[in-house]
Design a protein around this motif. Structure first.
Motif, PDB file in Angstrom:
ATOM      1  N   TYR A 175      43.446   4.450 -66.043  1.00 30.00           N
ATOM      2  CA  TYR A 175      44.902   4.536 -65.981  1.00 30.00           C
ATOM      3  C   TYR A 175      45.309   5.891 -65.440  1.00 30.00           C
ATOM      4  O   TYR A 175      44.656   6.897 -65.705  1.00 30.00           O
ATOM      5  CB  TYR A 175      45.514   4.348 -67.370  1.00 30.00           C
ATOM      6  N   ASP A 176      46.392   5.952 -64.690  1.00 31.52           N
ATOM      7  CA  ASP A 176      46.899   7.220 -64.171  1.00 31.52           C
ATOM      8  C   ASP A 176      47.686   7.995 -65.221  1.00 31.52           C
ATOM      9  O   ASP A 176      47.634   9.218 -65.263  1.00 31.52           O
ATOM     10  CB  ASP A 176      47.817   6.987 -62.962  1.00 31.52           C
ATOM     11  N   ASP A 177      48.411   7.273 -66.084  1.00 29.71           N
ATOM     12  CA  ASP A 177      49.336   7.932 -67.001  1.00 29.71           C
ATOM     13  C   ASP A 177      48.943   7.865 -68.473  1.00 29.71           C
ATOM     14  O   ASP A 177      49.724   8.226 -69.340  1.00 29.71           O
ATOM     15  CB  ASP A 177      50.741   7.347 -66.824  1.00 29.71           C
TER      16      ASP A 177
END
Length: 69
Positions: free
Chosen positions: A31-33
């Motif tokens: 995941y990026d966030d």
């Protein structure tokens, strides 16, 4: 030490090795966030079994094995 038992990193028989009967798959979702997540489930589980036979952990909850000794 049994020749058939899985070994831990230091060569000692793995606890509950005699209960291990199935290969497991680890799938990591990045995941990026938020922290990445690893889910482990039986290799031959069908779609229905995967709903109830799994364990997941987010990367910020992992503990180094050496820290547990």
């Amino acid at each position: 030490m049994s020749a058939d038992a899985p070994l831990t990193q230091d060569g000692v028989d793995a606890p509950f090795a005699e209960l291990a009967t199935e290969a497991l798959v680890a799938a990591v979702v990045e995941y990026d966030d938020e922290p990445d997540e690893c889910t482990i489930y039986p290799l031959h589980a069908d779609e229905e079994e995967r709903l109830t036979t799994w364990v997941s952990a987010k990367s910020d909850t992992y503990v180094d094995l050496e820290a547990m000794r």
